[in-house]
Design a protein around this motif. Structure first.
Motif, short mmCIF file in Angstrom:
data_model
loop_
_atom_site.label_atom_id
_atom_site.label_comp_id
_atom_site.label_asym_id
_atom_site.label_seq_id
_atom_site.Cartn_x
_atom_site.Cartn_y
_atom_site.Cartn_z
N MET A 143 -5.00 -5.45 -3.84
CA MET A 143 -5.52 -5.04 -5.15
C MET A 143 -6.85 -4.30 -4.99
N GLU A 144 -7.67 -4.82 -4.08
CA GLU A 144 -8.94 -4.11 -3.82
C GLU A 144 -8.66 -2.69 -3.32
N ALA A 145 -7.68 -2.57 -2.42
CA ALA A 145 -7.34 -1.25 -1.89
C ALA A 145 -6.78 -0.36 -3.01
N LEU A 146 -5.99 -0.97 -3.89
CA LEU A 146 -5.40 -0.21 -5.00
C LEU A 146 -6.49 0.42 -5.88
N ILE A 147 -7.55 -0.34 -6.10
CA ILE A 147 -8.64 0.19 -6.94
C ILE A 147 -9.19 1.48 -6.32
N LYS A 148 -9.39 1.46 -5.02
CA LYS A 148 -9.91 2.65 -4.35
C LYS A 148 -8.91 3.81 -4.45
N LEU B 8 1.20 6.54 -7.00
CA LEU B 8 0.04 7.33 -7.46
C LEU B 8 0.21 8.80 -7.13
N GLU B 9 0.96 9.10 -6.07
CA GLU B 9 1.20 10.51 -5.72
C GLU B 9 2.30 11.13 -6.58
N ALA B 10 3.13 10.30 -7.18
CA ALA B 10 4.26 10.84 -7.94
C ALA B 10 3.75 11.59 -9.17
N GLU B 11 4.23 12.80 -9.32
CA GLU B 11 3.79 13.63 -10.44
C GLU B 11 4.16 12.97 -11.77
N GLU B 12 5.27 12.21 -11.78
CA GLU B 12 5.78 11.65 -13.04
C GLU B 12 5.15 10.31 -13.42
N VAL B 13 4.17 9.87 -12.63
CA VAL B 13 3.49 8.60 -12.94
C VAL B 13 2.03 8.87 -13.31
N ASP B 14 1.61 8.39 -14.48
CA ASP B 14 0.22 8.58 -14.91
C ASP B 14 -0.65 7.36 -14.63
N GLY B 15 -0.03 6.21 -14.48
CA GLY B 15 -0.81 5.00 -14.23
C GLY B 15 0.12 3.87 -13.83
N ILE B 16 -0.50 2.77 -13.35
CA ILE B 16 0.29 1.65 -12.82
C ILE B 16 -0.03 0.37 -13.59
N LEU B 17 1.00 -0.39 -13.88
CA LEU B 17 0.81 -1.75 -14.37
C LEU B 17 1.21 -2.67 -13.23
N ASN B 18 0.22 -3.34 -12.65
CA ASN B 18 0.39 -4.11 -11.42
C ASN B 18 0.45 -5.59 -11.78
N MET B 19 1.63 -6.20 -11.63
CA MET B 19 1.81 -7.59 -12.09
C MET B 19 2.21 -8.44 -10.91
N CYS C 52 -6.77 4.30 -6.74
CA CYS C 52 -6.76 4.78 -8.12
C CYS C 52 -7.89 5.78 -8.35
N ARG C 53 -9.05 5.44 -7.82
CA ARG C 53 -10.20 6.34 -8.02
C ARG C 53 -9.93 7.66 -7.32
N LYS C 54 -9.34 7.57 -6.12
CA LYS C 54 -9.03 8.78 -5.36
C LYS C 54 -8.02 9.66 -6.13
N HIS C 55 -7.00 9.04 -6.66
CA HIS C 55 -5.94 9.82 -7.33
C HIS C 55 -6.25 10.07 -8.81
N ARG C 56 -7.36 9.54 -9.30
CA ARG C 56 -7.75 9.67 -10.70
C ARG C 56 -6.65 9.21 -11.66
N LYS C 57 -6.03 8.10 -11.29
CA LYS C 57 -5.06 7.46 -12.18
C LYS C 57 -5.40 5.97 -12.23
N LEU D 101 0.83 -1.20 0.00
CA LEU D 101 0.00 0.00 0.00
C LEU D 101 0.86 1.25 0.00
N ALA D 102 1.96 1.21 0.76
CA ALA D 102 2.86 2.37 0.79
C ALA D 102 3.41 2.63 -0.61
N ILE D 103 3.78 1.56 -1.30
CA ILE D 103 4.31 1.72 -2.66
C ILE D 103 3.24 2.28 -3.60
N TYR D 104 2.05 1.71 -3.53
CA TYR D 104 0.98 2.21 -4.40
C TYR D 104 0.75 3.71 -4.16
N ASN D 105 0.77 4.10 -2.89
CA ASN D 105 0.56 5.52 -2.58
C ASN D 105 1.68 6.38 -3.16
N ILE D 106 2.92 5.93 -2.98
CA ILE D 106 4.05 6.69 -3.52
C ILE D 106 3.92 6.84 -5.04
#
Lengths: 471, 471
Positions: A408-413, A385-396, A415-420, A378-383
């Motif tokens: 993954m469920e948390a990541l979906i939320k 999604l907050e990074a200005e230089e990242v527009d989206g994530i490919l989660n493998m 994503c919606r919050k950060h609009r990415k 979760l910490a990584i996902y937050n970093i």
């Protein structure tokens, strides 16, 4: 028009409405009987036994016999009430006559499922013209001939013959993707593919020969209802300008797979639904101009909509790849290179934040972690999604512990919050995820390739929208 | 060599044999203990509880405690018998010392799963060199470090840590495809993907950093055992010449997916398994020269082998497309156009034979039939396979009746008789077929694209074989 027709017309003149195709309060199946292999009977069965269609169903046949729960009638005139929709599945040569009778009865919506029209040469073309003339006279609108018509998972209406197995599965899983297809086989393919997918079907329409209503008419219609994604499987386009204008009008994503690119494919289509395969490059350019997403395989019609229904659009090209299994991050990086998207170059700040976390093997892109608890994910996902230089994530990810599903469920939320958006690909626990994805609302892609494609089309739609809004 | 080492060497000198990696009669897991999160313990559990490995398992740890069913020992010397194989999962800095001890014990086969070697920079490279020196002294051969070693579904041996869920699934479904992968995550992906597939796994080896044994060594080995298809997932190639020579030596199909094509992917690999991504075009050319089939996605490693294990090779380019759902034939024709294969132009004789059959809508290619009984399917298959101008069949069917599954079974037999392959794609009854495919031995492809790719690679292998036989 003879005097009698005129009289009926005045008495029963109903206006055509697109809605009556999808949500008729009553329907008559012309040509349904209890004879062996009768196709109309399968429609009566679906409606009255398989999917609990709430409207009234009539069957017209020579003996006036009931067919499953459909009330049998010898003629349309015997039906005691006005009828919203007629479905015809009779020999081709009697269809035009029945169209006239429908007109007299006040029916303005007809689905013609019979084959034997323009797809079968000169004689069939004459029959199809007769049908058109009759329809024109009564201002009737037609789906078909040689198509299967409608499936609507909310109104629980289905006119598709032979769909006894499929229709109940479809109505159990209604959703927000609406499909326009030419042939019925493709409709079946779509229903099956989406059974356990997080995106469900709103409506499907199978067009057949498109003697009247075509894909453009249904794009306009789907623009007005609960549809979130419009997906087309086309074998040919008769009126390209009309199609592209309809695409331009809607802001919903329009996905298209067009077959008949090859010469052999085109030949097959002529004999199959009488379409004409167009010059493929011209079609490609028109799609880009109008803002329609062209798909590479028919399966993408089923696989890709979930990136639109479940995730924000991808507003830039820079993707962060995340994995908990080193080798797999490489696959993602490789696959991104073959698209217009790019691996996000991480800022020193982002790298520093990632490096601070325990278990991070690689703090640059692709991010690669070893065995780590959910908080680290979760910490990584937050970093990211907050990074200005990242527009989206490919989660493998490898589902090596159950909590990887939870993150993954948390990541979906997030994503919606950060609009990415994040595109989700898991390469283990496949059997379990197949069941869980729907329950947990996970927009999971079955292959790394599909996950990458989803990001590509998401960004494509973002660009199209910008264009549509500025033009 | 000191005097003591010399003495041990003489006493316990066993010869290295590749077979001992796959089918050891005894194995010691060095570093397995009951400490929380101990990875070696998961290996002991797999061997002694999950897959009924018939050999003896020892665990070496400081307290000499038993680990699951593995007999605990404080040192290698305490083990009362010679041991075929050592699996090491200790901190990197003690590995070289344990390699020496293995040498003294007479062990010539070692799998090193510990990470922290050349994939982690200069310091790790020094450690790896120490390991190599120790191995060299005792003529020990090594898999790894930083790899997961072996899974063998016939000998029921598995050295892969964390495979408690996967290994039992794999051994239940042994087959004839052998895999060489670098990272362990990919091995998991392969096992999961093949669970219900008609092709099963013979052996998997996860190589890691390849400080000694590499993919070429295992190609040579798989050329000698029951393997029918050799499939490689490579992240980098250190000795291209050695690899290509091994490929040239075998007549079994060798499939390869190579990651690290992109710059970002290469960077990821360096930090992951210390491979070096090569110039992609050079690799591509070398594959073609040596006769190795290059794959487009990692999933193809799982999907495509069944065309080799279940069907004759495609000896020519001319494909007959068959469908019972018109629109779908077009997809096949379109997809073939984008490959080196072609739509078979039917002779007048073939067309005439097809036209005679009731229910045939289109007697040219793609052949399209309506509702028809099984005899018609079989008659068509026979006509197509007997036709001189047809080299193989692309069978794209809707399972609208159960007998369509039965006719596919019959088609497989006909294919073997006529020595022409059919690629099978069904686009309905997916859930049922997922279960049935294994029971009935159906080499079914999940998408039309995969079915077409299977024909392409089958013909590629045919051409490679001709070349290998004539050179």
């Amino acid at each position: 028009m003879n005097a009698q027709a005129q009289a009926y017309k005045e008495k029963y003149d109903q206006a055509f409405s697109m809605e009556k195709f999808f949500n008729p309060s009553s329907v008559v199946v012309i040509g349904a009987s209890n004879a062996p292999f009768n196709l109309g009977a399968t429609i009566c069965k679906v409606l009255t036994e398989d999917i609990d269609y709430p409207g009234q169903v009539y069957a017209v046949n020579r003996s006036g016999e009931n067919v499953f729960g459909a009330q049998g009638m010898r003629t349309l005139d015997d039906i005691p009430e006005p009828v919203d929709l007629a479905v015809m599945i009779t020999p081709a040569f009697v269809v035009a006559e029945f169209v006239r009778k429908c007109g007299e009865k006040g029916i303005r919506n007809i689905i013609i499922e019979s084959s034997g029209f323009s797809e079968q040469g000169a004689e069939g073309r004459i029959l199809q013209k007769d049908v058109n003339d009759a329809a024109h006279l009564y201002r009737i609108r037609i789906i078909g001939p040689n198509g299967l018509g409608i499936m609507d998972n909310y109104s629980r209406f289905c006119s598709m013959y032979g769909s006894s197995h499929l229709a109940p599965l479809a109505v159990r899983h209604p959703g927000f993707v609406s499909y326009v297809v030419q042939s019925g086989g493709i409709a079946g393919l779509i229903v099956e593919r989406l059974m356990e997918d997080v995106s469900g079907i709103n409506k499907i329409v199978s067009l057949g020969n498109k003697t009247d209503l075509d894909e453009a008419d249904f794009i306009d219609y789907f623009d007005t209802d609960r549809t979130k994604v419009i997906a087309l499987y086309l074998e040919g386009v008769d009126d390209g300008r009309k199609l592209m204008q309809a695409v331009r009008r809607t802001k919903k994503p329009v996905l298209v797979y067009k077959s008949g690119k090859s010469e052999a494919g085109s030949a097959a289509i002529v004999s199959h639904t009488a379409g004409m395969a167009q010059n493929d490059a011209v079609f490609d350019g028109a799609c880009r101009q109008a803002g329609m997403i062209r798909l590479k395989t028919p399966e993408e019609l089923c696989v890709l909509p979930k990136i639109f229904t479940e995730m924000p659009l991808l507003s830039g090209k820079r993707i962060a790849v995340f994995t908990n299994s080193g080798g797999v991050g490489t696959i993602g990086a490789d696959m991104l290179e073959e698209t217009p998207l790019v691996m996000a170059p991480f800022s020193e700040e982002t790298k520093a934040k990632l490096k601070k976390l325990p278990g991070v093997f690689n703090a640059s892109n692709p991010v690669d972690i070893g065995p780590a608890p959910p908080e680290i994910y979760l910490a990584i996902y937050n970093i990211l999604l907050e990074a200005e230089e990242v527009d989206g994530i490919l989660n493998m990810v490898n589902i090596w512990r159950d909590y990887v599903i939870d993150v993954m469920e948390a990541l979906i939320k997030l994503c919606r919050k950060h609009r990415k958006p994040a595109s989700l690909y898991a390469f283990s626990a496949l059997e379990r995820l197949r069941v869980l994805q729907l329950e947990k609302g996970l927009p999971l892609f079955g292959t790394a390739e599909d996950a990458v494609r989803a990001l590509v089309v998401s960004h494509q739609q973002f660009c199209y929208l910008i264009k549509k809004e500025t033009v």
